[in-house]
Each structure stands twice: as structure tokens, then as C-alpha cells.
Design an enzyme around this catalytic site. Structure first.
Site, PDB file in Angstrom:
ATOM      1  N   LYS A  50       0.835  -1.204   0.000  1.00  0.00           N
ATOM      2  CA  LYS A  50       0.000   0.000   0.000  1.00  0.00           C
ATOM      3  C   LYS A  50       0.871   1.256   0.000  1.00  0.00           C
ATOM      4  O   LYS A  50       0.625   2.208  -0.738  1.00  0.00           O
ATOM      5  CB  LYS A  50      -0.928  -0.015   1.240  1.00  0.00           C
ATOM      6  CG  LYS A  50      -2.003  -1.081   1.149  1.00  0.00           C
ATOM      7  CD  LYS A  50      -2.731  -1.300   2.467  1.00  0.00           C
ATOM      8  CE  LYS A  50      -3.706  -2.477   2.328  1.00  0.00           C
ATOM      9  NZ  LYS A  50      -4.408  -2.807   3.584  1.00  0.00           N
ATOM     10  N   GLN A  94      -4.198  -1.639   9.844  1.00  0.00           N
ATOM     11  CA  GLN A  94      -4.136  -2.951   9.190  1.00  0.00           C
ATOM     12  C   GLN A  94      -4.664  -4.044  10.126  1.00  0.00           C
ATOM     13  O   GLN A  94      -4.239  -4.177  11.260  1.00  0.00           O
ATOM     14  CB  GLN A  94      -2.681  -3.248   8.776  1.00  0.00           C
ATOM     15  CG  GLN A  94      -2.515  -4.524   7.990  1.00  0.00           C
ATOM     16  CD  GLN A  94      -3.164  -4.448   6.602  1.00  0.00           C
ATOM     17  OE1 GLN A  94      -3.139  -3.419   5.938  1.00  0.00           O
ATOM     18  NE2 GLN A  94      -3.764  -5.554   6.181  1.00  0.00           N
ATOM     19  N   ASP A 117     -10.763   2.727   4.415  1.00  0.00           N
ATOM     20  CA  ASP A 117     -11.159   1.310   4.328  1.00  0.00           C
ATOM     21  C   ASP A 117     -12.684   1.168   4.229  1.00  0.00           C
ATOM     22  O   ASP A 117     -13.190   0.110   3.875  1.00  0.00           O
ATOM     23  CB  ASP A 117     -10.679   0.548   5.576  1.00  0.00           C
ATOM     24  CG  ASP A 117      -9.411  -0.252   5.312  1.00  0.00           C
ATOM     25  OD1 ASP A 117      -9.098  -0.490   4.132  1.00  0.00           O
ATOM     26  OD2 ASP A 117      -8.757  -0.660   6.290  1.00  0.00           O
TER      27      ASP A 117
END
Ligand code: NAD
Length: 282
Positions: A50, A94, A117
Site C-alpha cells: 500500500k 491494518q 477502508d
């Protein structure tokens, strides 16, 4: 005859090309912060990917690594701090977190306008209401693949195998919004094969290699394989390799849905930045 390959890498490249163009029109450089707790090897690799993609695209990207022994209170305090920083446009933590840390509480601490997200309850609610949400990246990537290849969604019968908040449920809403008829199957579904054989578009998001065999797929169907399973050191999907002989279109693993997830994260970051800095709303 083998199914046509839906090349997620190619679609992801087209998304990042478009974003690069958008970035040239913005008077600021969007900033993404990814928080990782501990050293889970898969998380280390995902976060690195990412960060690298964001930097290559021209975003400001920062990875914040917290120690394995970080407490829930410390993590929440740090997330609130980053989230409140006006220079930060997108933040994600994460998953998975080392136990006993609770990812849900952390997701709820993120400013919904920066929740790239798309897991904050405000974004989940807006998605279900058809409002202006930040949408979870993997399901958004599925729709993008369909659109890139000009595959019709409206009126089609979609069966999604897997009901997680990460993939299955948001994918169901997105296909519903595009006028498909959607069924969500899961671990307690009976006669799974009978159901999946009715699907014009079949989404596999389970995490069990080769769960979906050729007998379970309608000839000519579009098969989107979200699964990532490590089999003898290689990445494999939830779809049995023989499915290519019956499906019309198929995403490979690797190189299908996976690259789209990161591309859509970039899109969410640019979108979050433009909305927040441009007109102040999420
Ligand atoms: P999860 O474990 O949260 O959910 C799995 C779902 O599968 C559950 O809803 C469960 O009910 C269902 N299920 C389990 N066994 C089943 C069975 N025998 N028949 C039917 N349904 C069954 O997983 P997740 O987070 O949704 O991820 C699913 C898979 O997708 C995993 O392999 C994951 O690694 C992968 N994934 C890939 C990407 C990507 O970018 N490609 C992103 C997210 C997840």
C-alpha cells in the site's frame, strides 16, 4: 475453451492512471497513513504494498508501526491523534491486530471522512442507504472490474459466497445498487452448488482453496475469485482451476481481485482528500 481472463493488474493500472491525472489538478498532495501493530508477516507485506503504491502515485504516504505490546488504550489514543491531524486525508489500521486488541473499536475511532477502508459505521450506514460513503476497497474493485470489461450487472443473478463485513456484505449492497438480484451464501447455506449454478455472476469470498468446483458454476458465468489461500507456498483462490473450462470470464489468483484492492484504496484516499479539503464533507 478457457474462460476469458479478467486481468486485475490491467484494471488497477487504469485506475491509477486516472488518479494520477486527477492529482495533477489538485492544489494539494493527499496524505495516507497506514498503522500497523506488530510484525504479522502478511500484514507487513500488505502494508508495504500500500505504501509503495501510494508513493509511486505521488501521494504522501506514511506507515506508523506500533509494538506488539501496544494496549487498546494506546492504540486508540494514537489513532485519534492521527485522525485529528488536518494534514492527514486517509487513515487505516491494518487488520488483523495482535490479540486482544479490538479492531472494531479502532475503526470507530477514525474520522469517517478519513476512513479509506470504509469500515466506520457511518460509512457502512451510508453505503446501505445509498449515501455518499467511502466504500470498502475489495468489493469496490469487483464492480470496477465488471465495468472495465463492459460486463453487464443490471438484471443479472449474483451469488456471493461469504458474508463478511470486509467483502461479502458490502459486495452484496454494491451489486444490488447496480440492479442485480443478489443472494449471499455462507457456511450454513444448504445445497451451495445448486445455488451457485444459478449465478450469472459468482463471487467467491470464503478463504478455502478450490471450494467452488466446475459442477457448481453455470456455463458462461462471470466468476470473481476473491479468495487468497497459500497452497504449497503459492497463492491460490477459492475457485478450482477446472472452473476455467466452464466459466465465461474468470479473475485469476494472483493478478485478479488482489491488485484492485490497493488501487481502490488509492482512489478512496484521493476522494477523501478532495471531499474534505474541497467542500468539507465526507
Ligand atoms: P472471513 O473469514 O471473514 O469470511 C469467510 C466467509 O466464508 C464467512 O462469511 C463464512 O460464512 C463463509 N464460509 C466459510 N466456509 C464456507 C463454506 N464451506 N461454504 C460457504 N461459505 C463459507 O473472510 P474474508 O475476510 O471475507 O475473506 C475471504 C477470502 O478473501 C479470504 O481468502 C481472504 O484472504 C480473501 N480476501 C482477499 C482480498 C483481496 O484483496 N483479494 C481482500 C479481502 C479478503
Amino acid at each position: 475453451m478457457a474462460a476469458e481472463r479478467l486481468d486485475g493488474r490491467e484494471v488497477a493500472r487504469s485506475v491509477t492512471r486516472e488518479l494520477a491525472e486527477t492529482l495533477t489538478t489538485l492544489p494539494f498532495k493527499p496524505q495516507l497513513v497506514v498503522v500497523r501493530v506488530g510484525e504479522d508477516p502478511a500484514s507487513v507485506a500488505y502494508v508495504r504494498g500500500k505504501d509503495r503504491t501510494a508513493t509511486q502515485l505521488g501521494l504522501t504516504s506514511r506507515v506508523e508501526v506500533l509494538g506488539e505490546s501496544t494496549t487498546q488504550r494506546e492504540l486508540l489514543a494514537r489513532v485519534l491523534e492521527i485522525s485529528a491531524d488536518p494534514e492527514v486525508d486517509g487513515i487505516l489500521v491494518q487488520d488483523p491486530l495482535p490479540p486482544p486488541l479490538d479492531i472494531r473499536a479502532v475503526q470507530e475511532a477514525i474520522d469517517p471522512a478519513k476512513d479509506v477502508d470504509g469500515f466506520h459505521p457511518v460509512n457502512v450506514g451510508r453505503l446501505w442507504n445509498g449515501g455518499r460513503a467511502l466504500v470498502p476497497c475489495t468489493p469496490a474493485g469487483l464492480i470496477r472490474i465488471m465495468d472495465f470489461y463492459g460486463l453487464e450487472i443490471a438484471g443479472k443473478r449474483v451469488v456471493i459466497v461469504g458474508r463478511s463485513s470486509l467483502v461479502g456484505k458490502p459486495a452484496a449492497v454494491l451489486f444490488l445498487q447496480r440492479d442485480a438480484t443478489v443472494t449471499v451464501a455462507h457456511s450454513k447455506t444448504r445445497s451451495l452448488g445448486t445455488l451457485t449454478r444459478e449465478a450469472d455472476i459468482l463471487v467467491a469470498a470464503v478463504g478455502r482453496h478450490a471450494l467452488l468446483t466446475r459442477e457448481m458454476v453455470k456455463p458462461g458465468a462471470v466468476v470473481l475469485d476473491v479468495g487468497i489461500n497459500r497452497v504449497e507456498g503459492k497463492l491460490r483462490g477459492d475457485v478450482h482451476p477446472e472452473v476455467t473450462e466452464v466459466a465465461g470470464y474468470l479473475t485469476p489468483v494472483p493478478g485478479g481481485v488482489g491488485p484492485m484492492t490497493v488501487a481502490m484504496l488509492m482512489q478512496n484516499t484521493v476522494m477523501a482528500a478532495s471531499r474534505r479539503r474541497g467542500d468539507g464533507g465526507a
